[in-house]
Design a protein around this motif. Sequence first.
Motif, PDB file in Angstrom:
ATOM      1  N   TYR A 141       0.687  -1.229   0.141  1.00 44.11           N
ATOM      2  CA  TYR A 141      -0.027  -0.018  -0.092  1.00 44.11           C
ATOM      3  C   TYR A 141       0.915   1.179   0.130  1.00 44.11           C
ATOM      4  O   TYR A 141       1.829   1.438   0.631  1.00 44.11           O
ATOM      5  N   GLU A 142       0.361   2.230  -0.871  1.00 43.91           N
ATOM      6  CA  GLU A 142       1.116   3.484  -0.796  1.00 43.91           C
ATOM      7  C   GLU A 142       0.066   4.673  -0.315  1.00 43.91           C
ATOM      8  O   GLU A 142      -1.192   4.427  -1.052  1.00 43.91           O
ATOM      9  N   PRO A 143       0.169   5.527   0.381  1.00 44.97           N
ATOM     10  CA  PRO A 143      -0.605   6.631   0.870  1.00 44.97           C
ATOM     11  C   PRO A 143      -1.300   7.214  -0.501  1.00 44.97           C
ATOM     12  O   PRO A 143      -0.471   7.701  -1.450  1.00 44.97           O
ATOM     13  N   GLY A 144      -2.571   7.306  -0.565  1.00 44.42           N
ATOM     14  CA  GLY A 144      -3.061   8.192  -1.539  1.00 44.42           C
ATOM     15  C   GLY A 144      -3.387   7.154  -2.951  1.00 44.42           C
ATOM     16  O   GLY A 144      -4.030   7.875  -3.983  1.00 44.42           O
ATOM     17  N   MET A 145      -3.282   5.856  -2.562  1.00 46.97           N
ATOM     18  CA  MET A 145      -3.440   5.113  -3.691  1.00 46.97           C
ATOM     19  C   MET A 145      -4.944   4.882  -3.997  1.00 46.97           C
ATOM     20  O   MET A 145      -5.794   4.823  -3.183  1.00 46.97           O
ATOM     21  N   THR A 146      -5.451   4.730  -5.480  1.00 42.80           N
ATOM     22  CA  THR A 146      -6.683   4.394  -5.702  1.00 42.80           C
ATOM     23  C   THR A 146      -7.033   3.300  -6.383  1.00 42.80           C
ATOM     24  O   THR A 146      -5.833   2.523  -6.615  1.00 42.80           O
ATOM     25  N   LEU A 148      -7.689   2.632  -9.267  1.00 49.91           N
ATOM     26  CA  LEU A 148      -6.980   2.630 -10.654  1.00 49.91           C
ATOM     27  C   LEU A 148      -5.635   2.318 -10.463  1.00 49.91           C
ATOM     28  O   LEU A 148      -5.088   1.637 -11.294  1.00 49.91           O
ATOM     29  N   THR A 149      -4.945   3.200  -9.644  1.00 52.20           N
ATOM     30  CA  THR A 149      -3.465   3.233  -9.497  1.00 52.20           C
ATOM     31  C   THR A 149      -2.969   1.680  -9.209  1.00 52.20           C
ATOM     32  O   THR A 149      -2.264   1.251  -9.545  1.00 52.20           O
ATOM     33  N   LEU A 150      -4.061   1.099  -8.087  1.00 50.07           N
ATOM     34  CA  LEU A 150      -3.670  -0.448  -8.116  1.00 50.07           C
ATOM     35  C   LEU A 150      -3.820  -1.317  -9.022  1.00 50.07           C
ATOM     36  O   LEU A 150      -2.865  -2.080  -9.364  1.00 50.07           O
ATOM     37  N   ALA A 151      -4.866  -0.855 -10.056  1.00 47.87           N
ATOM     38  CA  ALA A 151      -5.065  -1.865 -11.287  1.00 47.87           C
ATOM     39  C   ALA A 151      -3.705  -1.755 -12.284  1.00 47.87           C
ATOM     40  O   ALA A 151      -3.231  -2.544 -12.853  1.00 47.87           O
ATOM     41  N   ALA A 152      -3.282  -0.329 -12.175  1.00 43.54           N
ATOM     42  CA  ALA A 152      -2.051  -0.139 -12.986  1.00 43.54           C
ATOM     43  C   ALA A 152      -0.758  -0.692 -12.483  1.00 43.54           C
ATOM     44  O   ALA A 152      -0.044  -1.391 -13.451  1.00 43.54           O
ATOM     45  N   ILE A 153      -0.699  -0.804 -11.229  1.00 40.39           N
ATOM     46  CA  ILE A 153       0.616  -1.572 -10.549  1.00 40.39           C
ATOM     47  C   ILE A 153       0.476  -2.899 -11.043  1.00 40.39           C
ATOM     48  O   ILE A 153       1.462  -3.812 -11.123  1.00 40.39           O
ATOM     49  N   GLU A 178     -18.565  -4.763   2.181  1.00 35.62           N
ATOM     50  CA  GLU A 178     -18.152  -4.600   0.636  1.00 35.62           C
ATOM     51  C   GLU A 178     -19.028  -3.894  -0.172  1.00 35.62           C
ATOM     52  O   GLU A 178     -20.263  -3.704   0.225  1.00 35.62           O
ATOM     53  N   GLY A 179     -18.521  -2.975  -1.113  1.00 34.14           N
ATOM     54  CA  GLY A 179     -19.370  -2.180  -1.697  1.00 34.14           C
ATOM     55  C   GLY A 179     -18.886  -2.035  -3.289  1.00 34.14           C
ATOM     56  O   GLY A 179     -17.668  -2.143  -3.369  1.00 34.14           O
ATOM     57  N   ARG A 180     -19.818  -1.203  -4.018  1.00 32.06           N
ATOM     58  CA  ARG A 180     -19.283  -1.004  -5.348  1.00 32.06           C
ATOM     59  C   ARG A 180     -18.618   0.508  -5.223  1.00 32.06           C
ATOM     60  O   ARG A 180     -19.190   1.582  -4.422  1.00 32.06           O
ATOM     61  N   ALA A 181     -17.531   0.714  -5.863  1.00 28.34           N
ATOM     62  CA  ALA A 181     -16.789   2.159  -5.895  1.00 28.34           C
ATOM     63  C   ALA A 181     -16.340   2.349  -7.211  1.00 28.34           C
ATOM     64  O   ALA A 181     -15.902   1.647  -7.963  1.00 28.34           O
ATOM     65  N   GLU A 186     -10.212   6.258  -3.311  1.00 29.75           N
ATOM     66  CA  GLU A 186      -8.838   6.001  -2.599  1.00 29.75           C
ATOM     67  C   GLU A 186      -9.059   4.622  -1.781  1.00 29.75           C
ATOM     68  O   GLU A 186     -10.042   4.530  -1.199  1.00 29.75           O
ATOM     69  N   ILE A 187      -8.159   3.785  -1.738  1.00 26.33           N
ATOM     70  CA  ILE A 187      -8.262   2.339  -0.905  1.00 26.33           C
ATOM     71  C   ILE A 187      -7.354   2.611   0.014  1.00 26.33           C
ATOM     72  O   ILE A 187      -6.790   3.418   0.538  1.00 26.33           O
ATOM     73  N   GLN A 188      -7.581   1.739   0.920  1.00 25.99           N
ATOM     74  CA  GLN A 188      -6.957   1.663   2.553  1.00 25.99           C
ATOM     75  C   GLN A 188      -6.186   0.292   2.578  1.00 25.99           C
ATOM     76  O   GLN A 188      -6.423  -0.636   1.938  1.00 25.99           O
TER      77      GLN A 188
END
Length: 200
Positions: A141-146, A148-153, A178-181, A186-188
């Motif tokens: 995890y990196e602070p500010g990660m979304t 979309l950025t996780l999918a890119a990684i 669990e929910g749709r987003a 931003e993820i945690q």
Amino acid sequence: MTILRTFTGNLLFARRRRSAAIAFAACLSLSACEPGSSLPPLPETAATPYTLGPGETVRVVVFGQTQLTGEFIVSDRGFVSIPLLGDVPANNETADQLAQTISSELVDKKLLLNPSVSVEVVKYRPVFILGEVQKPGQYPYEPGMTALTLAAIAGGFTYRAQTGYVSVLRKTDGHVVEGRAPRGEEIQPGDVVTVYERYF
């Protein structure tokens, strides 16, 4: 003959329009039942100070005391093992709270009279991504990660991916939700993100 051709042409045109309408309706119904589309929106998380959890690494600095300064991992039981102090509870504590606990322990054990302690997170709990990405799995995890950025990684979306939204599984206040987003959510640390396959 001309009348017959006209009638036949009109009949074929009507059938084509009807087929197109059925196909369009089918597309709409498929869109309504796309995987994950029935999930409720991910509940908003109140802005609260970040709390520590197992698997994270913290850097503890006790000013002027190099033997007490270093990086420590929060154990599965939720403790950090500090030299001369032993196990100090860290689970669900903020960095400031952990610093205060360490400071109090040093005073209580008569190791230091007026310690100055700071704590910072140097390695967060991992996040997980499943489904239609090139390389599903666990990532730091990196602070500010979304999402979309996780999918890119994770190598980006596959050609089958539903790219408009994702599912997020999150533990909040001891409860798993669990929910749709949207993909810009931003993820945690500890979140599990699922990218669904689209139907068409």
